[in-house]
Design a protein around this motif. Structure first.
Motif, PDB file in Angstrom:
ATOM      1  N   PHE A   1       0.817  -1.214   0.000  1.00 15.13           N
ATOM      2  CA  PHE A   1       0.000   0.000   0.000  1.00 15.13           C
ATOM      3  C   PHE A   1       0.854   1.268   0.000  1.00 15.13           C
ATOM      4  CE2 PHE A   1      -3.103  -3.092   1.260  1.00 15.13           C
ATOM      5  CZ  PHE A   1      -4.319  -2.596   0.822  1.00 15.13           C
ATOM      6  N   LYS A   2       2.070   1.183   0.493  1.00 17.96           N
ATOM      7  CA  LYS A   2       2.914   2.375   0.604  1.00 17.96           C
ATOM      8  C   LYS A   2       3.235   2.940  -0.778  1.00 17.96           C
ATOM      9  CE  LYS A   2       5.089   1.108   4.993  1.00 17.96           C
ATOM     10  NZ  LYS A   2       6.362   0.830   5.717  1.00 17.96           N
ATOM     11  N   GLY A   3       2.978   4.227  -0.936  1.00 13.96           N
ATOM     12  CA  GLY A   3       3.245   4.885  -2.212  1.00 13.96           C
ATOM     13  C   GLY A   3       2.096   4.817  -3.194  1.00 13.96           C
ATOM     14  N   LYS A   4       1.052   4.068  -2.869  1.00 17.63           N
ATOM     15  CA  LYS A   4      -0.109   3.984  -3.747  1.00 17.63           C
ATOM     16  C   LYS A   4      -1.016   5.197  -3.548  1.00 17.63           C
ATOM     17  CE  LYS A   4       0.862   0.014  -5.663  1.00 17.63           C
ATOM     18  NZ  LYS A   4       1.047  -0.144  -7.133  1.00 17.63           N
ATOM     19  N   LYS A   5      -1.982   5.349  -4.430  1.00 15.33           N
ATOM     20  CA  LYS A   5      -2.892   6.491  -4.394  1.00 15.33           C
ATOM     21  C   LYS A   5      -4.323   6.020  -4.627  1.00 15.33           C
ATOM     22  CE  LYS A   5       0.655   9.356  -6.654  1.00 15.33           C
ATOM     23  NZ  LYS A   5       0.936  10.296  -5.552  1.00 15.33           N
ATOM     24  N   LEU A   6      -5.276   6.750  -4.088  1.00 15.26           N
ATOM     25  CA  LEU A   6      -6.662   6.532  -4.473  1.00 15.26           C
ATOM     26  C   LEU A   6      -6.918   7.224  -5.806  1.00 15.26           C
ATOM     27  CD1 LEU A   6      -8.571   7.151  -1.108  1.00 15.26           C
ATOM     28  CD2 LEU A   6      -7.832   4.968  -2.082  1.00 15.26           C
ATOM     29  N   ASN A   7      -7.733   6.601  -6.616  1.00 12.16           N
ATOM     30  CA  ASN A   7      -8.090   7.193  -7.902  1.00 12.16           C
ATOM     31  C   ASN A   7      -9.261   8.153  -7.689  1.00 12.16           C
ATOM     32  OD1 ASN A   7      -8.756   7.858 -10.504  1.00 12.16           O
ATOM     33  ND2 ASN A   7      -8.989   5.754 -11.232  1.00 12.16           N
ATOM     34  N   PHE A   8      -8.954   9.448  -7.549  1.00 10.53           N
ATOM     35  CA  PHE A   8      -9.983  10.448  -7.303  1.00 10.53           C
ATOM     36  C   PHE A   8     -10.945  10.588  -8.484  1.00 10.53           C
ATOM     37  CE2 PHE A   8      -7.475  13.180  -4.002  1.00 10.53           C
ATOM     38  CZ  PHE A   8      -7.559  12.126  -3.112  1.00 10.53           C
ATOM     39  N   ASP A   9     -10.513  10.163  -9.667  1.00 12.24           N
ATOM     40  CA  ASP A   9     -11.358  10.282 -10.851  1.00 12.24           C
ATOM     41  C   ASP A   9     -12.411   9.182 -10.932  1.00 12.24           C
ATOM     42  OD1 ASP A   9      -9.978  12.541 -11.746  1.00 12.24           O
ATOM     43  OD2 ASP A   9      -8.475  11.306 -12.777  1.00 12.24           O
ATOM     44  N   ASN A  10     -12.290   8.176 -10.061  1.00  9.57           N
ATOM     45  CA  ASN A  10     -13.244   7.076 -10.067  1.00  9.57           C
ATOM     46  C   ASN A  10     -13.689   6.791  -8.634  1.00  9.57           C
ATOM     47  OD1 ASN A  10     -14.811   4.872 -10.648  1.00  9.57           O
ATOM     48  ND2 ASN A  10     -13.135   3.559 -11.341  1.00  9.57           N
ATOM     49  N   PRO A  11     -14.506   7.659  -8.041  1.00 10.69           N
ATOM     50  CA  PRO A  11     -14.864   7.522  -6.631  1.00 10.69           C
ATOM     51  C   PRO A  11     -15.616   6.242  -6.298  1.00 10.69           C
ATOM     52  CG  PRO A  11     -16.193   9.212  -7.702  1.00 10.69           C
ATOM     53  CD  PRO A  11     -15.115   8.846  -8.664  1.00 10.69           C
ATOM     54  N   ASP A  12     -16.280   5.625  -7.278  1.00 13.08           N
ATOM     55  CA  ASP A  12     -16.974   4.366  -7.015  1.00 13.08           C
ATOM     56  C   ASP A  12     -16.015   3.190  -6.897  1.00 13.08           C
ATOM     57  OD1 ASP A  12     -19.572   5.405  -6.974  1.00 13.08           O
ATOM     58  OD2 ASP A  12     -19.674   5.391  -9.167  1.00 13.08           O
ATOM     59  N   ASN A  13     -14.848   3.316  -7.478  1.00 13.08           N
ATOM     60  CA  ASN A  13     -13.855   2.233  -7.424  1.00 13.08           C
ATOM     61  C   ASN A  13     -12.452   2.839  -7.374  1.00 13.08           C
ATOM     62  OD1 ASN A  13     -12.705  -0.345  -7.546  1.00 13.08           O
ATOM     63  ND2 ASN A  13     -12.624  -0.322  -9.784  1.00 13.08           N
ATOM     64  N   PRO A  14     -12.125   3.491  -6.254  1.00 15.00           N
ATOM     65  CA  PRO A  14     -10.858   4.233  -6.186  1.00 15.00           C
ATOM     66  C   PRO A  14      -9.630   3.371  -5.946  1.00 15.00           C
ATOM     67  CG  PRO A  14     -12.065   4.476  -4.150  1.00 15.00           C
ATOM     68  CD  PRO A  14     -12.968   3.721  -5.061  1.00 15.00           C
TER      69      PRO A  14
ATOM     70  N   LYS B   1     -14.904   6.087  -0.824  1.00  8.71           N
ATOM     71  CA  LYS B   1     -15.933   6.888  -1.484  1.00  8.71           C
ATOM     72  C   LYS B   1     -16.619   7.813  -0.481  1.00  8.71           C
ATOM     73  CE  LYS B   1     -20.159   6.593  -4.266  1.00  8.71           C
ATOM     74  NZ  LYS B   1     -21.151   5.688  -4.909  1.00  8.71           N
ATOM     75  N   ALA B   2     -16.876   7.289   0.729  1.00 12.22           N
ATOM     76  CA  ALA B   2     -17.509   8.117   1.764  1.00 12.22           C
ATOM     77  C   ALA B   2     -16.617   9.281   2.170  1.00 12.22           C
ATOM     78  CB  ALA B   2     -17.846   7.251   2.977  1.00 12.22           C
ATOM     79  N   TYR B   3     -15.308   9.044   2.198  1.00 15.21           N
ATOM     80  CA  TYR B   3     -14.352  10.087   2.575  1.00 15.21           C
ATOM     81  C   TYR B   3     -13.953  10.978   1.399  1.00 15.21           C
ATOM     82  CZ  TYR B   3     -13.220   8.427   7.313  1.00 15.21           C
ATOM     83  OH  TYR B   3     -13.266   8.097   8.645  1.00 15.21           O
ATOM     84  N   MET B   4     -14.355  10.617   0.181  1.00 16.00           N
ATOM     85  CA  MET B   4     -13.843  11.280  -1.010  1.00 16.00           C
ATOM     86  C   MET B   4     -14.005  12.806  -0.993  1.00 16.00           C
ATOM     87  SD  MET B   4     -12.057  10.505  -3.648  1.00 16.00           S
ATOM     88  CE  MET B   4     -12.278   8.722  -3.775  1.00 16.00           C
ATOM     89  N   PRO B   5     -15.158  13.366  -0.596  1.00  9.06           N
ATOM     90  CA  PRO B   5     -15.254  14.834  -0.571  1.00  9.06           C
ATOM     91  C   PRO B   5     -14.203  15.475   0.320  1.00  9.06           C
ATOM     92  CG  PRO B   5     -17.433  13.864  -0.411  1.00  9.06           C
ATOM     93  CD  PRO B   5     -16.448  12.734  -0.271  1.00  9.06           C
ATOM     94  N   PHE B   6     -13.956  14.887   1.474  1.00  9.00           N
ATOM     95  CA  PHE B   6     -12.931  15.413   2.388  1.00  9.00           C
ATOM     96  C   PHE B   6     -11.541  15.277   1.780  1.00  9.00           C
ATOM     97  CE2 PHE B   6      -9.708  14.348   5.581  1.00  9.00           C
ATOM     98  CZ  PHE B   6      -9.698  15.507   6.338  1.00  9.00           C
TER      99      PHE B   6
END
Length: 292
Positions: free
Chosen positions: A185-198, A236-241
């Motif tokens: 997980f270290k160095g990985k990122k959430l995909n902000f462009d796909n909030p349903d499957n980040p 996804k729940a945290y995505m706006p924050f």
């Protein structure tokens, strides 16, 4: 009284049951504070491990009091947010009254209902903020949960820790027991462009160039699918924050929308910016005076 009568037997049995129940109730009440302290220390140990302060094994050796003290010494702020990423309340961080939002099962239901109260724990390590958020879901045999640690602007994962209730030893249980799985997980990122499957945990191996995916555990497909779904649901729940934090760090003037009042800009150096502007104005005034 005739000790051989049915009445005597019934009365005697009833008294024994009442006394035994009273003893068990008193014992449970006496043990409850210690049980709650154990749960709190365990939860904090998982967060501290995700944030990189120590290993879970070393924290277990410290004892509850030292774990709570380490938390209080390193936590910068802790607060709750709503579904829009707005700050709704504070959590106490002083060691004498530490507050946690640790009923993740309930919050998982609240996420589904669209009315969550989500915790954000902001630690400080080596002068940098570390944002820690939880996740919760269903594995193969029971609940699974954990914590993800992000950098100051929430654009990069710094660490993770996961636990489970009853996953298969040597297979699904590796989400907890296998450090190499968590290291991915270290160095990985959430995909902000796909909030349903980040984020993805990929059976057979994630593409090397996919910064929002890791390899699944061989032989633990169902557990990994459950963890994948848990991360996606909570991210996804945290995505706006998270997106507000990233926007603030990128200098996109999120403060004009009032989001700093809602917690997304925790740690943002407004005083520095104001001081810089004031100094610049003072310099311009002196320069104009000299030209006059």
């Amino acid at each position: 009284m005739n000790t051989n009568s049915n009445v005597y037997t019934i009365v005697y049995t009833t008294l024994i049951v009442v006394v035994a129940a009273a003893i068990l109730s008193i014992a449970a009440m006496a043990l409850k504070p210690k049980q709650q302290a154990n749960i709190k220390a365990e939860t904090i140990s998982q967060m501290l491990t995700a944030a990189g302060f120590s290993s879970k094994e070393d924290l277990a050796k410290l004892g509850n009091d030292k774990v709570l003290a380490m938390y209080s010494q390193n936590i910068k702020t802790a607060f709750l947010i709503d579904a829009e990423g707005n700050k709704t309340g504070e959590l106490e961080t002083e060691v004498s009254g530490i507050e946690l939002q640790d009923n993740l099962k309930l919050e998982n239901k609240n996420i589904q209902n669209g009315n969550p109260s989500l915790p954000v724990y902001v630690f400080e390590k080596d002068g940098q903020d570390i944002n820690v958020i939880p996740c919760y879901g269903a594995g193969l045999w029971g609940p699974i949960w954990g914590y993800l640690a992000f950098n100051a602007d929430c654009t990069e994962i710094l660490g993770a820790y996961f636990d489970h209730d009853s996953e298969t030893p040597g297979l699904g249980a590796k989400i907890k027991d296998e450090p190499s799985f968590r290291e991915q997980f270290k160095g990985k990122k959430l995909n902000f462009d796909n909030p349903d499957n980040p984020f993805d945990i990929v059976k057979g191996g994630a593409p090397a160039d996919n910064l929002s995916a890791i390899d699944a555990i061989t032989g633990a497909t169902m557990t990994c699918n459950g963890l994948d779904a848990a991360i996606d649901t909570w991210a996804k729940a945290y995505m706006p924050f998270l997106q507000k934090k990233a926007a603030a760090a990128a200098g996109e003037d999120c403060c004009e929308d009032g989001c700093c009042e809602d917690g997304c800009c925790e740690g943002h150096d407004h005083d520095h910016d104001h001081g810089h502007d004031h100094a610049h104005h003072h310099h311009d005034h002196e320069h104009n005076h000299q030209e006059g």
